[in-house]
Design a protein around this motif. Sequence first.
Motif, PDB file in Angstrom:
ATOM      1  N   LYS A  48       0.827  -1.213   0.000  1.00 38.09           N
ATOM      2  CA  LYS A  48       0.000   0.000   0.000  1.00 38.09           C
ATOM      3  C   LYS A  48       0.859   1.261   0.000  1.00 38.09           C
ATOM      4  O   LYS A  48       0.490   2.262  -0.630  1.00 38.09           O
ATOM      5  CB  LYS A  48      -0.947   0.004   1.200  1.00 38.09           C
ATOM      6  N   ARG A  49       1.968   1.223   0.719  1.00 40.77           N
ATOM      7  CA  ARG A  49       2.850   2.390   0.687  1.00 40.77           C
ATOM      8  C   ARG A  49       3.398   2.623  -0.721  1.00 40.77           C
ATOM      9  O   ARG A  49       3.453   3.761  -1.204  1.00 40.77           O
ATOM     10  CB  ARG A  49       4.005   2.225   1.679  1.00 40.77           C
ATOM     11  N   ALA A  50       3.790   1.528  -1.395  1.00 40.89           N
ATOM     12  CA  ALA A  50       4.285   1.650  -2.763  1.00 40.89           C
ATOM     13  C   ALA A  50       3.192   2.184  -3.690  1.00 40.89           C
ATOM     14  O   ALA A  50       3.446   3.033  -4.561  1.00 40.89           O
ATOM     15  CB  ALA A  50       4.789   0.297  -3.258  1.00 40.89           C
ATOM     16  N   ILE A  51       1.970   1.697  -3.503  1.00 43.18           N
ATOM     17  CA  ILE A  51       0.844   2.179  -4.309  1.00 43.18           C
ATOM     18  C   ILE A  51       0.605   3.665  -4.038  1.00 43.18           C
ATOM     19  O   ILE A  51       0.416   4.459  -4.969  1.00 43.18           O
ATOM     20  CB  ILE A  51      -0.428   1.378  -3.980  1.00 43.18           C
ATOM     21  N   ARG A  52       0.606   4.028  -2.756  1.00 47.16           N
ATOM     22  CA  ARG A  52       0.343   5.425  -2.387  1.00 47.16           C
ATOM     23  C   ARG A  52       1.379   6.361  -3.000  1.00 47.16           C
ATOM     24  O   ARG A  52       1.029   7.430  -3.525  1.00 47.16           O
ATOM     25  CB  ARG A  52       0.332   5.573  -0.865  1.00 47.16           C
TER      26      ARG A  52
END
Length: 391
Positions: A48-52
């Motif tokens: 999710k951090r990478a997506i964000r």
Amino acid sequence: MARKPRFIDIHVIQSIPYANLNRDDTNSVKTMLYGDALRTRISSQSWKRAIREHLQDALEDNTLRTRRIGERVAEALRHRGWDDALADRAGAHVAAGSSIKWEVAKGKDKQHITNKVLTNALIYLPEDAIEELADIAEAHKEAITTDFTGKEKKKPESALKGKIDNIIIKRNGVINLFGRMLAEVDQANVDGAVQVAHAFTTHTTEVELDYFAAVDDVTAAKGDETGSGHMGTAEFSTGTLYRFATIDLHELAKNLSDDNDIAASAARELAGQFLRSFIESLPQAKKNSTAPHSIPHLVHVAVRSDRPLSFAAAFEEPVRSAQQGGYATRSVASIDAYSKAANILLGPDRLLHTAHASLHFDKLEHLGQRHSSFDALVTAAVDAALAQAPQ
């Protein structure tokens, strides 16, 4: 009665080469036991951090998650010409001025650092809110006189008390997608519109230890000693991952503007960019020594009317490698077969749109229309899902 779109599900099969995308507290590869088989796992928080980060770059709309909000405000004030001491004091007043509990930070010697205040909870807000917080400090510059030293028996009160929360509760598209938990501030909580599963390998995996050594250049040049300058080991694994996420269109609409036209436009942009970022993002751990920058073998998108449907159970029995080696082809076949069986059980009227894009799989019968590119796949799915704006 015709069913309305509610969820956009996205399923990904992606092979990752020798890497450690997400480590635990001992720097080991994260794993899980599923179907009595050990799998490599990548946590949803990591992806999710990478997506964000990918999403923020695409939208040019950054968020900030930090306990050190006062320091960022102090930096903004210094750029406006404030001297260091007053800027630090004002930043401390901002950090202590919200409803969130706070403490004076301590240095390496465990002594309090004057005017360095940390909030007890991570604040998650649009990055451009920093300038708004600096504006508040500027408007009350004359009242900002108290230092925060950590020596007082009773905590001093911020001169900005009651003036910060209205900025803390602000949000942008990224927060409307991912949500926010901040119980201490009224109206700050936002229920996330996206759900992201932990990624895991479709097959059994083993962790590999990599022994490495670093050469001391001076020693190598002189040749007066033997041995390396440093030795160590690191853990890595390889595998074909199953990844899943879903967007709740009702929750997204609720988080957006009350103006239906604005909400529909924002929902289209956010849903589309989330799907693209989910496809293209990759956690960055150990990237400099592994460069594991693969793309998915398969992306399947489905628009559903009543509930999300993960295909994780397709891999409860681990996939066996093909005769010539490799797991991707059989993993994709498992997705295709499971999709058929699950949709028959649930009933076909719940599935409003289904499609896929892939590298070279031409005979998939149960994943809908094949698109030539990921972008075309996403555009078609968002068009189908938002033909009628969710209520």
